[in-house]
Every structure is written in structure tokens, then in C-alpha cells.
Design a protein around this motif. Sequence first.
Motif, short mmCIF file in Angstrom:
data_model
loop_
_atom_site.label_atom_id
_atom_site.label_comp_id
_atom_site.label_asym_id
_atom_site.label_seq_id
_atom_site.Cartn_x
_atom_site.Cartn_y
_atom_site.Cartn_z
N LEU A 137 0.86 -1.17 0.00
CA LEU A 137 0.00 0.00 0.00
C LEU A 137 0.90 1.23 0.00
O LEU A 137 1.95 1.24 0.61
CB LEU A 137 -0.90 0.02 1.23
N GLY A 138 0.50 2.25 -0.68
CA GLY A 138 1.25 3.50 -0.64
C GLY A 138 2.40 3.57 -1.64
O GLY A 138 3.40 4.20 -1.36
N GLY A 139 2.29 2.93 -2.78
CA GLY A 139 3.29 3.14 -3.81
C GLY A 139 4.07 1.91 -4.21
O GLY A 139 4.64 1.89 -5.30
N ASN A 140 4.18 0.90 -3.39
CA ASN A 140 4.87 -0.32 -3.78
C ASN A 140 3.97 -1.13 -4.72
O ASN A 140 2.84 -1.40 -4.39
CB ASN A 140 5.23 -1.17 -2.57
N ILE A 141 4.51 -1.48 -5.86
CA ILE A 141 3.72 -2.20 -6.86
C ILE A 141 4.33 -3.59 -7.03
O ILE A 141 5.55 -3.76 -7.03
CB ILE A 141 3.73 -1.46 -8.21
N ASN A 142 3.48 -4.57 -7.20
CA ASN A 142 3.90 -5.93 -7.45
C ASN A 142 4.79 -5.96 -8.69
O ASN A 142 4.48 -5.32 -9.69
CB ASN A 142 2.64 -6.79 -7.67
N PRO A 143 5.94 -6.67 -8.67
CA PRO A 143 6.84 -6.63 -9.83
C PRO A 143 6.23 -7.15 -11.12
O PRO A 143 6.62 -6.71 -12.20
CB PRO A 143 8.03 -7.50 -9.41
N GLN A 144 5.28 -8.07 -11.04
CA GLN A 144 4.66 -8.56 -12.26
C GLN A 144 3.85 -7.45 -12.94
O GLN A 144 3.77 -7.40 -14.16
CB GLN A 144 3.76 -9.76 -11.98
N LEU A 145 3.27 -6.56 -12.15
CA LEU A 145 2.53 -5.43 -12.73
C LEU A 145 3.47 -4.28 -13.08
O LEU A 145 3.24 -3.54 -14.03
CB LEU A 145 1.47 -4.94 -11.75
N LYS A 146 4.52 -4.12 -12.29
CA LYS A 146 5.44 -3.00 -12.49
C LYS A 146 6.21 -3.12 -13.80
O LYS A 146 6.40 -2.14 -14.52
CB LYS A 146 6.41 -2.95 -11.31
N TYR A 147 6.66 -4.32 -14.13
CA TYR A 147 7.47 -4.52 -15.32
C TYR A 147 6.69 -5.07 -16.50
O TYR A 147 7.27 -5.40 -17.53
CB TYR A 147 8.63 -5.46 -14.99
#
Length: 115
Positions: A47-57
Motif C-alpha cells: 500500500l502506498g506506492g509499492n507495486i507488485n513486480p509482475q505489474l510493475k514490469y
Amino acid sequence: MVKKYNYRPGREKKSRTIKKVQHRHPSAYLNDLEEWQRYQYDPGHYLGGNINPQLKYASGTKAGKYFAALCLMLGVISGIGTVFTFIEGAGNILALLMTLLFISVGLTCFGGSKE
């Protein structure tokens, strides 16, 4: 001779220093994947800006674009169905939440990483 240990619960030595995370991989994706594996069951970490790496990349690949387009189409289709159920008076909040989830995942994948 067997050595006896004097152990009492609650008397453990507690560290007051914060350990720095050392990255072990040269790839940023692998570092993020390792962080996700470490904190996947921590309820507030993403929560608050950390994104799951599968969605981030996902936005940098062709498959990521297709996945984002699929999520947006499913969001639009379920949104149309949700609107009709609310017009008839039998609105379903779960369907509304699923619509918002599909649309937000689709927009996140299209948005790309903010690095």
C-alpha cells in the motif's frame, strides 16, 4: 557433561538497529521479485506506492500490453453489466468492485514503471 541453559521467555535480546537491504541480484526485476517473496503476506507492504513486480514490469513487454488491454476490456464489459443491474434495482457491490479492479490493473499495466 551436558551444559544447561538458563532460558526464560521474554528475555531475548532485541536489536534496535535497522538492517539495510542488500541487493543480491544485478537485475532490478529480480531484486523486486525477491522483495515481493519476502513481503507477500505482509498486509500493508504494497500500500502506498509499492507495486507488485509482475505489474510493475509488465508494461515493457508485448504480452503486458495485451494483458492490460484484456483487463480494460473486461472492466468495461463488467461495468456495463453492473450499470444495468443497478438500473434494475438489484445492484451488486461485488460486481462494481471487480469492475474497478479490472480497470485499475489495466491502467497500472499501461502506465509503466515510474523509475
